[in-house]
Design a protein around this motif. Structure first.
Motif, short mmCIF file in Angstrom:
data_model
loop_
_atom_site.label_atom_id
_atom_site.label_comp_id
_atom_site.label_asym_id
_atom_site.label_seq_id
_atom_site.Cartn_x
_atom_site.Cartn_y
_atom_site.Cartn_z
N LEU A 187 -5.09 -12.17 -12.89
CA LEU A 187 -3.59 -12.25 -13.29
C LEU A 187 -3.03 -13.76 -13.00
N GLU A 188 -2.43 -14.56 -13.77
CA GLU A 188 -1.67 -15.57 -13.60
C GLU A 188 -0.11 -15.31 -13.32
N PRO A 189 0.59 -14.99 -12.41
CA PRO A 189 1.84 -14.80 -12.16
C PRO A 189 2.58 -15.56 -12.80
N ILE A 190 3.81 -15.26 -13.39
CA ILE A 190 4.72 -16.17 -13.82
C ILE A 190 6.05 -16.34 -12.80
N PRO A 191 6.48 -17.02 -12.42
CA PRO A 191 7.50 -17.12 -11.24
C PRO A 191 8.86 -17.09 -12.03
N ASP A 192 9.80 -16.22 -11.41
CA ASP A 192 10.98 -16.06 -11.98
C ASP A 192 12.11 -16.73 -10.67
N PHE A 193 11.89 -16.19 -9.67
CA PHE A 193 12.95 -16.47 -8.45
C PHE A 193 12.26 -16.46 -7.24
N VAL A 194 13.18 -17.01 -6.23
CA VAL A 194 12.34 -16.77 -4.75
C VAL A 194 13.50 -16.39 -4.01
N VAL A 195 12.85 -15.65 -2.85
CA VAL A 195 13.78 -14.94 -1.82
C VAL A 195 13.20 -15.59 -0.44
N LYS A 196 14.17 -16.31 0.12
CA LYS A 196 14.04 -17.00 1.50
C LYS A 196 14.53 -16.29 2.57
N SER A 197 13.64 -16.01 3.85
CA SER A 197 14.10 -15.42 5.13
C SER A 197 13.33 -16.26 6.12
N LYS A 198 12.84 -15.22 7.18
CA LYS A 198 12.15 -15.75 8.38
C LYS A 198 11.31 -14.67 8.79
N LEU A 199 10.27 -15.21 9.63
CA LEU A 199 9.54 -14.17 10.14
C LEU A 199 10.25 -13.75 11.59
N ILE A 200 10.32 -12.53 11.77
CA ILE A 200 10.86 -12.05 13.09
C ILE A 200 9.86 -11.27 14.08
N SER A 201 8.78 -10.84 13.47
CA SER A 201 7.96 -10.08 14.27
C SER A 201 6.27 -10.13 13.64
N THR A 202 5.60 -10.39 14.59
CA THR A 202 3.91 -10.10 14.21
C THR A 202 3.45 -9.00 14.99
N GLU A 203 4.25 -8.20 15.70
CA GLU A 203 3.51 -7.21 16.43
C GLU A 203 2.79 -6.25 15.93
N GLY A 204 1.27 -5.92 16.42
CA GLY A 204 0.53 -5.17 15.73
C GLY A 204 -0.41 -5.97 14.71
N ARG A 205 -0.32 -7.09 14.43
CA ARG A 205 -1.23 -7.70 13.51
C ARG A 205 -2.35 -8.12 14.04
N PRO A 206 -3.43 -7.79 13.28
CA PRO A 206 -5.00 -7.63 13.72
C PRO A 206 -5.27 -9.11 14.28
N SER A 207 -5.95 -9.40 15.38
CA SER A 207 -6.25 -10.70 15.67
C SER A 207 -7.18 -11.35 15.00
N HIS A 208 -7.87 -10.89 14.20
CA HIS A 208 -8.93 -11.60 13.12
C HIS A 208 -7.99 -12.11 12.10
N LEU A 209 -6.91 -11.90 11.67
CA LEU A 209 -6.27 -12.34 10.64
C LEU A 209 -5.62 -13.82 10.99
N LEU A 210 -4.98 -14.44 9.93
CA LEU A 210 -4.37 -15.61 10.19
C LEU A 210 -3.25 -15.39 11.38
N LYS A 211 -3.15 -16.41 12.37
CA LYS A 211 -2.18 -15.89 13.14
C LYS A 211 -0.83 -16.74 12.69
N LEU A 212 0.16 -15.77 12.67
CA LEU A 212 1.69 -16.16 12.33
C LEU A 212 2.55 -16.36 13.64
N LYS A 213 3.24 -17.11 13.30
CA LYS A 213 4.30 -17.44 14.17
C LYS A 213 5.85 -16.78 13.85
N ALA A 214 6.32 -16.12 14.79
CA ALA A 214 7.59 -15.61 14.50
C ALA A 214 8.63 -16.80 14.38
N ASN A 215 9.88 -16.56 13.90
CA ASN A 215 11.12 -17.69 13.77
C ASN A 215 10.70 -18.60 12.82
N THR A 216 9.59 -18.35 11.80
CA THR A 216 9.23 -19.27 11.08
C THR A 216 9.70 -18.65 9.45
#
Length: 342
Positions: A18-47
């Motif tokens: 699929l080639e998604p067609i963009p329409d609009f963007v929602v902006k927020s911030k990450l507030i939690s990464t609790e429970g995220r598996p360690s083998h996945l990309l490490k994410l930082k809260a407050n980003t």
């Protein structure tokens, strides 16, 4: 029904790119990464976090076309939803060069037209997209910092995504029925508007709650010093008929928390009322309009769980009878919140 997608890799007869067609963007911030598996990309809260809301005509859509009078009752009974395909999170940078995270959520092209025309459906689908991102990558995304930047997409280009043919032809109505029967907590359990998405964003769909509080509009038809919104404990009336059956177990007290504000889409709805309580099922609440007092009356029906409590909400003298007849209400099970639009 949500699909978790990956960037397109090698082609396969069982996979559609699929080639998604963009329409609009929602902006927020990450507030939690609790429970995220360690083998996945490490994410930082407050980003910062961005979600590209996209569309494509090959994404499944509901069997029933959207008509508010038909669809909203179905939504309340977990019988209608907008399928969403969701990418995995990826890193990007904001305009200042700071790292941020990006997801792509893709819905059917017809569904994008529906949410462009209907304020409530747009808000609900945005919440489904936020939850789909949270579930797909085990993160928490803030609902207190939602904004809608003036861009169609975040990033130079949205990567092509792949989805299995079996998912494109999946019977989503059957999945909804199974999820509802199992009381699934997944994203297919529809009414999850955790909070008003637009409370803190002046350019949002519903405006800023602090600027739009409504006490000045509510008529002063109560005695001076009395509350405009009243909670009535029926146990105080004749001691509930002298403690009928002499109940030995004291039921817990039910508490209503009421929030009222104007909406910006005043051509369709003028008022939004949110009633939070310990109730977690819409079938346990009764909502009625009292025309003599121009007020909404809400009470709980689950008297084997909580004491009976009644709520009386006077309405502003700005509504006609036809306005009340078009009133719509929804119950958000996860938030234990009744939402009413007038």
């Amino acid at each position: 029904m949500d699909f978790m997608l990956r960037p397109a890799a090698e082609s396969s007869n069982s996979v559609v790119n699929l080639e998604p067609i963009p329409d609009f963007v929602v902006k927020s911030k990450l507030i939690s990464t609790e429970g995220r598996p360690s083998h996945l990309l490490k994410l930082k809260a407050n980003t910062k976090a961005f979600i590209n809301i996209c569309h494509h005509d090959e994404v499944p859509k509901p069997d029933i076309e959207f008509t508010s009078s038909v669809v909203y009752p179905l939504i309340m009974n977990n019988q209608w939803e907008v399928p969403i395909v969701t990418s995995s999170v990826r890193e990007d940078t904001d305009k200042k060069g700071a790292m941020c995270y990006v997801w792509d959520c893709c819905i059917n092209t017809d569904c994008m037209g529906w949410i462009s025309d209907d304020l409530q459906l747009r808000e609900i689908v945005i919440e489904w997209c936020l939850e789909s991102c949270e579930l797909s990558d085990v993160v928490g995304i803030s609902r207190e910092h939602i904004a809608f930047p003036k861009m169609k997409k975040k990033g130079e280009a949205i990567p092509a995504l792949e989805i299995h043919l079996s998912e494109l032809t999946n019977n989503y109505q059957e999945n909804i029925a199974k999820a509802a029967e199992a009381e699934d907590d997944g994203p297919s359990n529809i009414l999850r508007m955790k909070r008003s998405l637009l409370d803190d964003e002046p350019s949002g769909l519903l405006g800023n709650a602090d600027d739009d509080e409504l006490p000045p509009l509510i008529p002063s038809n109560k005695q001076s010093g009395g509350p405009l919104i009243e909670e009535i404990d029926s146990l105080r009336i004749a001691d509930r008929q002298e403690n009928r059956h002499q109940a030995t177990v004291e039921l817990p007290e039910l508490q209503f928390d009421v929030r009222i504000r104007k909406t910006k889409d005043t051509e369709k709805f003028k008022l939004r009322i949110e009633v939070s309580s310990q109730i977690n099922s819409g079938s346990d609440l009764e909502l009625r309009y009292n025309p003599q007092e121009n007020a909404l009356e809400i009470k709980n029906k689950n008297l084997n769980v909580y004491k009976e409590k009644k709520l009386h909400i006077p309405l502003p003298n700005i509504f006609s009878e036809s306005d009340i007849s078009r009133m719509q209400s929804f119950f958000v099970s996860k938030d234990s919140k009744l939402i009413i639009f007038i």
